[in-house]
Write an enzyme that holds these catalytic residues in place. Sequence first.
Site, mmCIF file in Angstrom:
data_model
loop_
_atom_site.group_PDB
_atom_site.id
_atom_site.type_symbol
_atom_site.label_atom_id
_atom_site.label_comp_id
_atom_site.label_asym_id
_atom_site.label_seq_id
_atom_site.Cartn_x
_atom_site.Cartn_y
_atom_site.Cartn_z
ATOM 1 C CE LYS A 152 39.987 40.540 47.978
ATOM 2 N NZ LYS A 152 39.355 41.813 48.339
HETATM 3 N N1 GLU Z 1 36.043 42.420 47.130
HETATM 4 C C1 GLU Z 1 35.302 43.449 47.647
HETATM 5 C C2 GLU Z 1 36.088 44.137 48.658
HETATM 6 O O1 GLU Z 1 37.309 44.153 48.253
HETATM 7 C C3 GLU Z 1 33.795 42.973 48.274
HETATM 8 C C4 GLU Z 1 34.104 42.346 49.539
HETATM 9 C C5 GLU Z 1 32.596 41.515 50.241
HETATM 10 O O2 GLU Z 1 31.594 42.114 49.483
HETATM 11 O O3 GLU Z 1 32.837 40.657 50.784
HETATM 12 O O4 GLU Z 1 35.808 44.913 49.470
#
Ligand code: GLU
Length: 420
Positions: free
Chosen positions: A108
């Site tokens: 993240k």
């Molecule tokens: N931000 C989204 C999540 O928390 C998607 C992450 C992604 O597609 O890599 O799942």
Amino acid sequence: MSTKQVYGILKTARLNLEQTSERLHLEEQMFKRLLEPKEKIEITLNPTLSSNKHMQVKAFIVRHRDALGPAKGGIRMSPNVTMDDIQGLSMEMTWKTALIGVPFGGGKSGICFDPSKITAEDKEIIIRSFTRGAMRHIGPEVYVPAPDMGTNETDMGHIRDCLAYSWGKSVTDGCYVTGKPVIIGGILGRKEATGRGVAYTIVAACEKLGLDIKKSRIAVQGFGNVGSIAAMVLSELGAKIIAVSDVTGGVIDEEGINIEHLMNFVKDCGQVYGYPSAKDCTNEDVLTCNCDILVPAATQSVITSDIANEIKAKLVAEGANSPTTPDADEILDKKKIFIIPDILCNSGGVFVSYLEYTQETQREQMTLEEVNSRLNNRIVSRFNDVYNYSKLNNLTMRQAAMDMAVSRVVEATYAMGALP
Ligand code: GLU
């Protein structure tokens, strides 16, 4: 004086892992390995905005685990985001990707800036500055970012361009970022995938609980990309959306809210509050209203113990990441409220990100029908697996989902052997 605990994302994530580790009797060294991220990076960006103003912006990248594949997870842009939040969210991504069965680990990133306070031009400057600063940590075999709260497909387009441009190429060599605009290698349906996935898991849960989706009354807290799409899909399936809120407040109507109208209102006015065809209410009213299904789709730690005591829904579908604090979780369990945990409920986004990742290597475009049907098949089959596992082992849905996800990561870690 109140002795109530305050739960942030990291604290909740660590507690969930601690309990899972006890249930699975993990070796101490394995538990410790999973508790800490592999890599935490803090970057200071110094972009010059269009007004010539020099800024200093903090950014974070965390790669939690990558036993199952490169770290995957979105970029959160918010003025209050902390390294701890990003660490907790990256942990969640490790379990989410493992559970939905895509060959990714958890990662993240965060950019400490309020995206609502800047022009599109300045946002692009900050995103490009982040990309240059983070470039060494992004790649199809390292960490593949995507949208999250405060970022969107336009931003992902700038990231893809910034990388390719820096190398003097027209495209990147493989998938460096997902959630891009379709015209430059994105995939149809990615933008709607998280909200759609939430709706699909709700339909699957209704079947198990004997609820008729057509007769169900639903409250949706959060009307961004996830909440609005989930509400739209559910209303298309015949459900009544009786309450909706966003940061500005909520609206409620026992007779049901026309979601298409509300979406148009939000497009024009920028907020849910004040929608003339329903009664204004507070965010808390939406969470605690008399509904069958509650969808927290806004942000973390909104279902606290106080709110949990007041919740009347039979089913809570976690569209947001980490919306329920651990003490609230216990209360909901005691009240026999069925929870579709975040790592399952909102995994549709990362699943379709995976389809985009494969599409980019093959240079072949999938149709929207194919994307949606693969999403539906995968998320419903994982929902059923988690449901069956929870029944077989007398666990809550969250416990079952965590046990299944963590077991996969542990298995992959042992399979790789002891070398560093
Ligand atoms: N931000 C989204 C999540 O928390 C998607 C992450 C992604 O597609 O890599 O799942």
